[in-house]
Scaffold this active site. Structure first.
Site, short mmCIF file in Angstrom:
data_model
loop_
_atom_site.label_atom_id
_atom_site.label_comp_id
_atom_site.label_asym_id
_atom_site.label_seq_id
_atom_site.Cartn_x
_atom_site.Cartn_y
_atom_site.Cartn_z
N LYS A 230 0.83 -1.21 0.00
CA LYS A 230 0.00 0.00 0.00
C LYS A 230 0.87 1.27 0.00
O LYS A 230 2.07 1.22 0.26
CB LYS A 230 -0.93 -0.03 1.21
CG LYS A 230 -1.97 -1.16 1.16
CD LYS A 230 -2.97 -1.05 2.33
CE LYS A 230 -4.03 -2.15 2.28
NZ LYS A 230 -5.04 -1.99 3.36
N TYR B 114 -12.34 -2.14 -3.93
CA TYR B 114 -12.87 -2.29 -2.56
C TYR B 114 -14.41 -2.21 -2.54
O TYR B 114 -14.98 -1.89 -1.50
CB TYR B 114 -12.26 -1.25 -1.64
CG TYR B 114 -10.89 -1.65 -1.10
CD1 TYR B 114 -10.73 -2.77 -0.29
CD2 TYR B 114 -9.76 -0.89 -1.38
CE1 TYR B 114 -9.50 -3.14 0.22
CE2 TYR B 114 -8.52 -1.25 -0.87
CZ TYR B 114 -8.39 -2.37 -0.08
OH TYR B 114 -7.17 -2.73 0.44
N PHE C 266 -15.79 3.26 6.85
CA PHE C 266 -14.42 3.64 6.53
C PHE C 266 -14.15 3.66 5.03
O PHE C 266 -13.02 3.92 4.60
CB PHE C 266 -13.41 2.71 7.23
CG PHE C 266 -13.58 1.24 6.92
CD1 PHE C 266 -13.08 0.70 5.73
CD2 PHE C 266 -14.23 0.39 7.81
CE1 PHE C 266 -13.23 -0.65 5.43
CE2 PHE C 266 -14.38 -0.97 7.51
CZ PHE C 266 -13.88 -1.49 6.32
N ARG D 253 -1.94 -14.25 4.44
CA ARG D 253 -2.68 -13.60 5.54
C ARG D 253 -1.92 -13.75 6.85
O ARG D 253 -1.91 -12.86 7.69
CB ARG D 253 -4.08 -14.21 5.69
CG ARG D 253 -4.99 -14.04 4.49
CD ARG D 253 -5.50 -12.65 4.29
NE ARG D 253 -6.30 -12.16 5.38
CZ ARG D 253 -7.02 -11.05 5.32
NH1 ARG D 253 -7.04 -10.32 4.21
NH2 ARG D 253 -7.70 -10.62 6.36
N THR E 1 -5.46 -6.95 10.70
CA THR E 1 -5.77 -5.69 10.02
C THR E 1 -5.26 -4.49 10.81
O THR E 1 -4.68 -3.56 10.25
CB THR E 1 -7.29 -5.57 9.82
OG1 THR E 1 -7.77 -6.76 9.21
CG2 THR E 1 -7.65 -4.38 8.97
N ARG F 89 2.52 -6.37 9.31
CA ARG F 89 1.81 -5.21 9.86
C ARG F 89 2.33 -4.84 11.24
O ARG F 89 2.42 -3.65 11.58
CB ARG F 89 0.31 -5.49 9.88
CG ARG F 89 -0.31 -5.31 8.47
CD ARG F 89 -1.71 -5.86 8.42
NE ARG F 89 -2.43 -5.46 7.21
CZ ARG F 89 -3.55 -6.03 6.81
NH1 ARG F 89 -4.08 -7.04 7.49
NH2 ARG F 89 -4.15 -5.60 5.71
N ASN G 235 -1.98 0.41 6.72
CA ASN G 235 -1.54 -0.87 7.30
C ASN G 235 -0.69 -1.71 6.34
O ASN G 235 -0.65 -2.92 6.42
CB ASN G 235 -2.72 -1.65 7.88
CG ASN G 235 -3.75 -2.04 6.84
OD1 ASN G 235 -3.59 -1.70 5.67
ND2 ASN G 235 -4.78 -2.74 7.27
N HIS H 46 -2.22 -5.32 1.53
CA HIS H 46 -3.51 -5.99 1.33
C HIS H 46 -3.22 -7.43 0.94
O HIS H 46 -2.24 -7.70 0.24
CB HIS H 46 -4.30 -5.33 0.20
CG HIS H 46 -5.39 -6.23 -0.35
ND1 HIS H 46 -6.63 -6.29 0.22
CD2 HIS H 46 -5.37 -7.13 -1.36
CE1 HIS H 46 -7.35 -7.21 -0.44
NE2 HIS H 46 -6.61 -7.73 -1.41
N GLU I 179 -9.58 -10.84 -7.69
CA GLU I 179 -8.66 -9.71 -7.54
C GLU I 179 -7.51 -9.82 -8.54
O GLU I 179 -7.05 -8.80 -9.06
CB GLU I 179 -8.14 -9.66 -6.10
CG GLU I 179 -9.24 -9.29 -5.12
CD GLU I 179 -8.79 -9.27 -3.67
OE1 GLU I 179 -9.62 -8.95 -2.81
OE2 GLU I 179 -7.61 -9.58 -3.40
P1 RTP Z 1 -7.10 -5.84 3.24
O1 RTP Z 1 -8.42 -6.15 2.59
O2 RTP Z 1 -6.58 -4.46 2.92
O3 RTP Z 1 -6.09 -6.91 3.04
O4 RTP Z 1 -7.31 -5.82 4.83
P2 RTP Z 1 -8.14 -6.83 5.71
O5 RTP Z 1 -8.71 -7.94 4.87
O6 RTP Z 1 -7.25 -7.21 6.84
O7 RTP Z 1 -9.28 -5.89 6.24
P3 RTP Z 1 -10.73 -5.59 5.58
O8 RTP Z 1 -11.75 -5.87 6.62
O9 RTP Z 1 -10.85 -6.24 4.24
O10 RTP Z 1 -10.66 -4.01 5.39
C1 RTP Z 1 -10.01 -3.42 4.27
C2 RTP Z 1 -9.16 -2.28 4.72
O11 RTP Z 1 -10.00 -1.24 5.22
C3 RTP Z 1 -9.37 -0.59 6.30
N1 RTP Z 1 -10.18 -0.68 7.49
N2 RTP Z 1 -10.37 0.31 8.28
N3 RTP Z 1 -11.23 1.99 10.38
C4 RTP Z 1 -11.61 0.72 10.36
O12 RTP Z 1 -12.31 0.23 11.23
C5 RTP Z 1 -11.15 -0.11 9.27
N4 RTP Z 1 -11.45 -1.37 9.10
C6 RTP Z 1 -10.81 -1.73 7.95
C7 RTP Z 1 -8.04 -1.26 6.55
O13 RTP Z 1 -7.01 -0.50 5.94
C8 RTP Z 1 -8.20 -2.59 5.86
O14 RTP Z 1 -6.96 -3.09 5.43
MG MG Z 2 -9.81 -7.60 3.12
#
Ligand code: RTP
Ligand code: MG
Length: 140
Positions: A9, A49, A57, A85, A91, A102, A112, A115, A126
């Site tokens: 990122k 996304y 968010f 992962r 996250t 991370r 973070n 992805h 994707e």
């Molecule tokens: P990613 O998709 O980026 O790999 O991350 P992830 O699966 O660990 O998390 P996901 O739930 O898919 O959320 C995508 C991205 O959104 C941001 N986020 N912000 N402020 C918040 O509560 C919040 N929750 C998620 C994070 O940057 C996350 O990587």
């Molecule tokens: Mg995700």
């Protein structure tokens, strides 16, 4: 053998962490079989996304993902989705285990560092979002 999509990122690219993060993938037995550096348009960030469109968010996430260049990778190896992962960590970097990307390199839940696809089905979608078949160089 499985493939997953990884994005380094904007925060990690800006902090010159490309090499440090790619080493983690390779050391975990994941081969980089495609790579593309790019600066996402708003449409691309929203499209990628889209699953999070209704989340509070979403707007911040899209803005952050367009804040600078990213490196998009396809990683290939045994259990690539799960393994990626695992080495990414939680996250929220504050909750990520020591030794994960991370934990070691990310600053906030928004910035973070990486992805990673969350399942083989989403990995496939994707990968197709970013790459044509002739841009993928499998090790198998
Ligand atoms: P990613 O998709 O980026 O790999 O991350 P992830 O699966 O660990 O998390 P996901 O739930 O898919 O959320 C995508 C991205 O959104 C941001 N986020 N912000 N402020 C918040 O509560 C919040 N929750 C998620 C994070 O940057 C996350 O990587
Ligand atoms: Mg995700």
């Amino acid at each position: 053998m499985q493939r997953t999509l990884s994005i380094i990122k904007p925060d990690a690219v800006a902090r010159n962490l490309l090499g440090a993060i790619c080493v983690r993938f390779e050391q975990a037995g994941l081969a980089i079989v495609a790579a593309r550096m790019m600066h996402l348009t708003r449409e691309q960030a929203e499209g990628f996304y889209a699953i999070h469109r209704e989340r509070p968010f979403f707007k911040d996430l899209v803005e952050f993902m367009r804040s600078g260049p990213i490196l998009v990778l396809i990683l290939e190896g045994d259990e690539a989705v799960r393994k990626n992962r695992e080495i990414m960590g939680a996250t929220n970097p504050a909750e990520a285990l020591a030794g994960t990307i991370r934990h070691d390199y990310a600053e906030t839940i928004d910035a973070n560092a990486v992805h990673g696809s969350d399942a083989p089905e989403t990995a496939q979608q994707e990968i197709e979002f970013f790459f044509e078949q002739d841009e993928i160089f499998s090790r198998n």
